[in-house]
Design an enzyme around this catalytic site. Structure first.
Site, PDB file in Angstrom:
ATOM      1  N   CYS A  35      15.235   6.201  -7.904  1.00  0.00           N
ATOM      2  CA  CYS A  35      13.936   6.820  -8.184  1.00  0.00           C
ATOM      3  C   CYS A  35      14.010   7.247  -9.639  1.00  0.00           C
ATOM      4  O   CYS A  35      14.273   6.407 -10.497  1.00  0.00           O
ATOM      5  CB  CYS A  35      13.645   7.974  -7.224  1.00  0.00           C
ATOM      6  SG  CYS A  35      15.002   9.115  -6.965  1.00  0.00           S
TER       7      CYS A  35
ATOM      8  N   CYS B 143     -22.132   1.546   8.863  1.00  0.00           N
ATOM      9  CA  CYS B 143     -22.944   1.234  10.043  1.00  0.00           C
ATOM     10  C   CYS B 143     -23.905   2.405  10.187  1.00  0.00           C
ATOM     11  O   CYS B 143     -24.637   2.703   9.243  1.00  0.00           O
ATOM     12  CB  CYS B 143     -22.065   1.015  11.269  1.00  0.00           C
ATOM     13  SG  CYS B 143     -20.824   2.280  11.557  1.00  0.00           S
TER      14      CYS B 143
END
Length: 796
Positions: free
Chosen positions: A436, A726
């Site tokens: 990291c 929708c």
């Protein structure tokens, strides 16, 4: 205060005490003590009767050495007094007094009150009418034994002082090596900094006793819930009980002056016993050093190399390590920059080929997905003109979804990422390099999840505490925060509860047959059980604060479907009007790109302007509409476009330019203009008519076609969010987003995971894929797509 200053003061004190001990009495002089005497008036004549008291007292102090004691003399004090009835001498032995240290610093035996009374405090017993103080001189005594004893004592004190100094030297070196320093200085991303940065470390655990034994997997959920109570109180206690690092470990190589600039953080250094040794470069001192450590897996020694993110000056060493360790897989768990700070130097070319020291790296392929990017490199040693030395293929898995703060929202992406890494790494390869920025926090988290999944499969239990403790003996601070520690448990629970639901396309038929079979002992089949698990996911109503504000409640079509705070779509606040940044819509992450979809409710009449402000602000060029304006006599969506001509919604005007009917949907081209900015954009609306008022479409062909049409439009207009709605923005909207994601994955990798896709959607917006029929429809459409794959080969 500096520890060295304290040591100097301590040493000076020892010398001062020693000096006092060796100079208490001059060897050539007797000891003089003032003794107060008293006589009666008739006592001037020395030969009177016994009623007169002659108080001439002879007190001598003579050191007497016991043969059993080598260092401490015993003093016998003799008091001569004519006041005695028989005129004999009284001897005060050590039995009548306690051995103490006298006020002048010498050892001796103090007389009790009935043996000796100091003339400075009380007169001698008798008539005090005439009292006189007479000096009495003791005869000189031989003090050579006392001096010898005191010299011996002083020598012992000096030796003790030297031992303490040597211990402090070792302690300081260990502390400099980064064992348990609590200071920190965050990276500022400047490569020209003279001094490396440091990061915060946790204090050493005061106890290493084992209070957290391995957990059976069937107790995992119960234990996690218990430890997460009270804001993760028990998890924090468990994490804080972890040992920081082994006290005997040293970091001498990392602490050398020549190597300090190679470390990204001054207090995160590899231990000497576990560090990776590079082959020394001739003529370059300490060229064998790199900030990297070997880390064991579950049952595999040195399975990983945990490394810091390369700095600009260590990129060449990083590739040298990859080559020498025969590494085939690199796992990167940081972005190059986070919070505008450099976390890792880019150690690969964007394209083409580039030499890094004696290793040439060329980019072969790049695949960008929503949670991670996969890069394939070909590496070869420089100077091999004859190509005798073989080229090697290196795969880098770059996890890009770790947030700047904290941990990922869900462990699903990390589990999929880890599965890819496990599947890719070849058997013959060396250690997997994981890094990291510092090579401890996220790196440790990845390593622990990998090991505990292996342990879960092998032993049906997990030992997170024990494993983290062990790998911290190989590299300090592996798993750096309590949030990372809890995330490990969440990932393990996710895998235990839901397992690996990813399928190869070739195994879909078998899976469908299996899930349609009844589960023994229940009335449900496998499909119903899958959906039951999805509906059991808790809706986090406490994370919908903005949508529940009184000013925004009327903007929601369905009160059960409110966007979460973490991914709600924010629109600009209208000048002088509060609470105008809200619209009922959520950003959705699909397969390849974050925030690729905006899942929205169908606009209400009074929220149409907000809907268009959202479209404009987020540069959405594609709108997918999955409902009719009215169904079963109920209004499902306000008409937010003109039937012809143009309509204004605040600062936004919308003009219908073209309308085209396709097999199962209508395409409308709209010209949208922001009158305030005096800018216009072309926006295309795809209005799907194939969804019946009740139930689901009879087949998946229409849905496959509209998904393909939208993807084609996206390629032409740019990768801006696709707005899908929708009525409530959950059931059909979720189904469309799920199918788009799954079909794209099928095409790219030949795999699918309907369950986890829908689960991820539900974590981003409530009730996505709302009913069992919609969930089943996802499987049917994927099956149709696979069966007719050649017909849809142009699906891009």
């Amino acid at each position: 205060m500096d520890s060295w200053f304290i040591l100097i003061l301590f040493g000076s004190g020892l010398i001062h005490i020693s000096a006092n001990n060796t100079t208490t009495v001059s060897p050539s002089l007797g000891t003089t003590r003032l003794i107060k005497t008293s006589t009666t008036e008739s006592a001037k004549e020395e030969n009177k009767t016994s009623n007169s008291t002659s108080s001439v007292i002879s007190l001598s102090v003579t050191p007497t050495f016991s043969p059993n004691l080598t260092l401490e003399p015993t003093y016998v004090t003799t008091v001569n007094s004519s006041h005695s009835d028989n005129g004999t001498k009284r001897a005060a032995s050590t039995e009548s007094g306690g051995t103490t240290i006298s006020p002048n610093g010498t050892y001796g035996t103090w007389l009790t009150d009935n043996q000796f009374t100091d003339a400075r405090t009380e007169p001698w017993e008798g008539n005090s009418s005439s009292a006189a103080t007479t000096p009495e001189t003791f005869p000189p005594a031989d003090e050579t034994p006392i001096i010898a004893v005191m010299v011996a004592l002083s020598s012992l004190l000096v030796i003790l002082f030297i031992i303490i100094v040597l211990y402090m030297l070792r302690f300081k070196k260990y502390k400099q090596a980064g064992s348990h320093s609590n200071s920190f200085r965050l990276s500022n991303g400047r490569t020209e900094d003279v001094e490396p940065q440091s990061v915060p470390l946790l204090a050493r655990s005061p106890s290493t006793n084992r209070k957290y034994p391995p957990l059976p997997v069937d107790k995992l959920e119960e234990e996690i819930n218990r430890r997460m109570a009270d804001d993760n109180k028990l998890f924090r206690e468990e994490f804080n009980a972890l040992p920081a690092c082994p006290i005997q470990a040293t970091c001498e190589a990392a602490s050398k002056e020549e190597n300090k600039e190679k470390n990204r953080y001054v207090n995160l250094l590899p231990y000497d016993h576990s560090r990776v040794h590079l082959t020394p470069v001739e003529g370059v001192p300490d060229s064998d050093y790199i900030n990297a450590s070997f880390i064991n897996g579950y049952q595999e020694k040195n399975k990983f190399i945990a490394a810091q993110g390369p700095k600009e000056e260590t990129v060449n060493d990083f590739w040298r390590m990859i080559w020498e360790q025969n590494t085939a897989t690199i796992v990167m768990v940081t972005n190059l920059k986070e919070r505008k700070e450099c976390k890792c130097a880019q150690y690969w070319p964007d394209q083409g080929c580039w030499p890094y020291g004696n290793v040439r790296v060329s980019v072969e392929d790049v695949t960008v997905l929503v949670d991670y990017t996969v890069r394939k490199f070909c590496i070869q040693q420089v100077g091999d003109v004859t190509n005798r030395k073989p080229q090697r293929l290196i795969t880098q898995f770059h996890f890009t979804s770790w947030p700047d703060f904290g941990v990922p929202f869900t462990p699903i992406g990390m589990l999929k990422f880890l599965k890819k890494v496990k599947a890719c790494n070849p058997q013959y390869a060396g250690a997997i390099v994981v890094h990291c920025s510092a090579g401890v926090g996220r790196t440790g988290t990845f390593v622990v999840i990998d090991a505990m999944l292996d342990m879960m499969h092998s032993e049906r239990k997990v030992d997170v505490y024990g494993f983290v403790s062990r790998i911290r003996a190989q590299r300090c601070q592996m798993v750096q925060t309590d949030m990372q520690y809890v995330f490990i448990y969440q990932a393990l629970l996710e895998h235990y509860l839901y397992g690996d639901t990813e399928l190869e396309v070739t195994s879909l038929d078998t899976h469908l047959q299996k899930i349609y079979n009844k589960i023994p002992g229940t009335s449900n089949n496998g499909l119903e059980e899958e959906f039951k698990k999805l509906t059991s996911i808790k809706i986090q109503n406490d994370k919908m604060r903005t949508g529940y504000l009184p000013a925004n409640m009327k903007k929601n079509r369905v009160l059960q479907i409110i966007p979460y705070e973490f991914n709600r779509v924010i629109i600009p606040v209208k000048r002088g009007e509060e609470n105008t940044d809200y619209v009922n819509a959520s950003f959705i992450d699909p397969y390849r790109q974050k925030d690729s979809y905006i899942a929205s409710q169908g606009p209400l009449l009074h929220t149409t302007e907000d809907f268009w402000r959202m479209i404009w602000e987020w540069k959405s060029c594609s709108i997918v509409m999955l409902t009719e304006l009215e169904e079963r006599g109920q209004e499902k969506c306000a008409q937010y476009w003109p039937s012809d001509g143009l309509v204004s919604y605040g600062d936004i005007t919308v003009e219908l330019k073209k309308e085209e009917e396709c097999e199962s949907y209508t395409v409308r081209d709209l010209l949208v203009t922001n009158t305030r900015e005096n800018k216009s954009r072309q926006i295309r609306q795809f209005h799907f008519h194939g969804w019946p008022e009740v139930g689901i479409p009879s087949d998946g062909k229409g849905m496959i076609n509209i998904i393909a049409a939208v993807q084609k439009q996206q390629q032409q207009s740019g990768n801006h969010p696709i707005t899908v709605h929708c009525s409530a923005g959950a059931g059909r909207t979720g189904t469309f987003c799920a199918l788009s994601t799954v079909l794209e994955c099928v095409k790219a990798e030949g795999i699918l995971d309907v369950f986890q896709t829908v689960k991820t959607l539900r974590l981003q917006r409530p009730h996505m894929v709302q009913i069992l029929e919609q969930y089943e429809f996802c499987y049917k459409v994927v099956q149709e797509y696979i069966d007719a794959f050649s017909d849809y080969a142009n699906f891009k």
